[in-house]
Enzyme design. Structure first.
Site, short mmCIF file in Angstrom:
data_model
loop_
_atom_site.label_atom_id
_atom_site.label_comp_id
_atom_site.label_asym_id
_atom_site.label_seq_id
_atom_site.Cartn_x
_atom_site.Cartn_y
_atom_site.Cartn_z
N GLY A 122 -16.66 43.23 25.95
CA GLY A 122 -15.77 42.38 25.15
C GLY A 122 -15.79 42.83 23.69
O GLY A 122 -16.86 42.88 23.07
N GLU A 155 -1.03 23.43 15.31
CA GLU A 155 -0.39 24.60 14.69
C GLU A 155 0.94 24.92 15.37
O GLU A 155 1.95 25.19 14.72
CB GLU A 155 -1.32 25.82 14.77
CG GLU A 155 -2.47 25.74 13.80
CD GLU A 155 -3.58 26.75 14.05
OE1 GLU A 155 -4.52 26.77 13.26
OE2 GLU A 155 -3.52 27.50 15.04
N ALA A 164 -14.31 31.47 15.93
CA ALA A 164 -14.55 32.86 15.58
C ALA A 164 -15.84 33.06 14.77
O ALA A 164 -16.63 33.96 15.09
CB ALA A 164 -13.34 33.41 14.83
#
Ligand SMILES: Cc1cc2nc3c(=O)[nH]c(=O)nc-3n(C[C@H](O)[C@H](O)[C@H](O)COP(=O)(O)OP(=O)(O)OC[C@H]3O[C@@H](n4cnc5c(N)ncnc54)[C@H](O)[C@@H]3O)c2cc1C
Length: 416
Positions: A10, A169, A314
């Site tokens: 990944g 969003e 993140a």
């Protein structure tokens, strides 16, 4: 003695951060990903709503890691792990490891209603974003073409399911697309009449933020004309529309932003997992009973200081990647292991539209223009590659000043 082989599966936020911290280490590092690019997922909604194009939020993994001579990149999809033989299976090959870092992220979850996926796509990959963009733009085209007022109303109704950051969003960006960007583009319809409905089963939007910021987000969405439905679970989803509780809403465009499920790492490892499939790891992020295997990012269940698991963000993945890099460097140098992983929370943000966002920095809660400026600054600075940063900044400035949106292309899927 042979050099240590470290395999990272990944190249998202967690995997890349681990790779960066192992650049130049006295070990051979192999980064495997099923895609040849790193994707900046926080800006995917901009691709889905025609604000940015895919290449602006993605960068080739090889180019990112080009400078690190001890790191090789392999394109391939991992399908399993043999812990006894210490090999990772990719397609028809195997790659051996001494240490393994799994950073394979998460995918959508439809809470057992997988048949909803084709009607209500989620946003995780570039293909998802361009597919949603196609559906949204095609709905406006179909509304312009039809003479049937019922059908027109259906085409001009957009439903976003899930009141977390992605749903907020998306709803804000679709509203701006309709009210601002497209307002002069059609002759038979007025895109400003589009109805955007945001459905959340809980009692407030952005439940991970303080209630004050949830309220601010709701107010900003209402100003944009978004119809926010709280405490309303979606009970049915089909090609004609959705059912919210007992009410039926006819729509041609539904976007799913409600649930996630970790990648299959727990299954590959036969390891203990939580409710959403995340591997429950040790305080140093290794797998219980397998100190040579680490799991990080959205695929790992790690307890935060307040006792609840760390969120899928993140910065969490990045800090975990850097931490495992330090653990392995200490092992390579024969130094004592670093203390257990601790997440440093610098704040969380969500954007709602032009000049509206919310930011929770712990000591400071912001909403409105200031939060939006901070959000833009942080997101641009985190984009990989000088060129991407520059182009995205210029694009945003251009669309801000001209009210134009640069990537309004209907592509793929036979286009219509
Ligand atoms: C639409 C959206 C908006 C978001 N917005 C924000 C935000 O504003 N702020 C924030 O902090 N976070 C945000 N997030 C969450 C954030 O993107 C994730 O927490 C973060 O990406 C997790 O990093 P990761 O390394 O665990 O996984 P990822 O970044 O998802 O990377 C996983 C990588 O593993 C690869 N992979 C998966 N399976 C395999 C396999 N079998 N074989 C080979 N490779 C494989 C994938 O191709 C991918 O490159 C958002 C997420 C989404 C989807």
């Amino acid at each position: 003695m042979a050099r240590m082989r470290i395999v990272i599966v990944g190249a998202g936020f967690g995997g890349l951060s681990a790779a960066h911290s192992l650049a130049g280490a006295d070990a051979d590092v192999f980064v495997i990903d099923r895609r040849n690019y790193h994707l900046f997922q926080p800006l995917l909604y901009q691709v889905a709503t025609a604000g940015l194009s895919p290449a602006q939020i993605a960068s080739p993994i090889r180019a990112i890691l080009r400078q690190a001579a001890n790191i090789s990149v392999t394109l391939g999809k991992v399908s399993g792990i043999d812990k006894d033989r210490r090999v990772v299976a990719i397609d028809d090959r195997e790659i051996a490891y001494d240490r393994l870092i799994l950073a394979t992220g998460a995918r959508h979850s439809y809470f057992g209603r997988d048949e909803w996926e084709s009607m209500a796509p989620g946003l995780k990959k570039i293909d998802d974003a361009t597919g949603i963009r196609r559906r949204i733009l095609t709905a406006f085209e179909n509304a312009e073409s039809t003479d049937d007022p019922e059908a027109r109303r259906r085409f001009l109704t957009f439903v976003v399911i899930g009141g977390g950051p992605t749903g907020v969003e998306m709803a804000g960006a679709i509203a701006e697309l309709a009210r601002v960007v497209l307002r002069h583009d059609f002759r038979r319809i007025d895109p400003r009449e589009a109805r955007i409905v945001l459905v959340e089963s809980g009692q407030r939007l952005l439940s991970a933020f303080p209630p004050k910021l949830s309220e601010a987000a709701q107010v900003s969405l209402k100003k944009l004309g978004v119809d926010v439905r709280l405490g309303a679970p979606v009970t049915q989803c089909d090609f004609a529309g959705v059912a919210i509780g007992n009410q039926r809403l006819e729509t041609a465009t539904v976007v799913w932003g409600a649930g996630v499920m970790a990648s299959g790492a727990a299954y590959w490892l036969d390891a203990q997992k939580d409710r959403i499939g995340r591997v429950i790891v040790e305080p140093n992020l290794s797998v219980p009973g397998n100190p040579e295997i680490f799991v990080i990012g959205d695929t790992a269940h790690v307890q935060g200081l307040n006792g609840s698991p760390l969120p899928g963000l993140a910065p969490v993945a990045k800090q975990q990647g850097a931490y495992v890099g330090r653990v392995l460097r200490a092992q390579l140098a024969g130094n004592p292991a670093p203390p257990p992983f601790r997440y440093r929370n610098w704040g969380t943000m969500a954007t709602i539209g032009r000049r509206a966002a919310v930011a929770d920095l712990g000591w400071l809660k912001l909403s409105g223009t200031l939060a939006w400026l901070l959000w833009g600054l942080v997101h641009i600075s985190l984009l990989i590659g000088f060129r991407n940063r520059l182009i995205v900044t210029l694009d945003w400035l251009w669309s801000y000043v001209t009210f134009q949106s640069g990537a309004r292309l209907i592509t793929g899927g036979g286009s219509h």
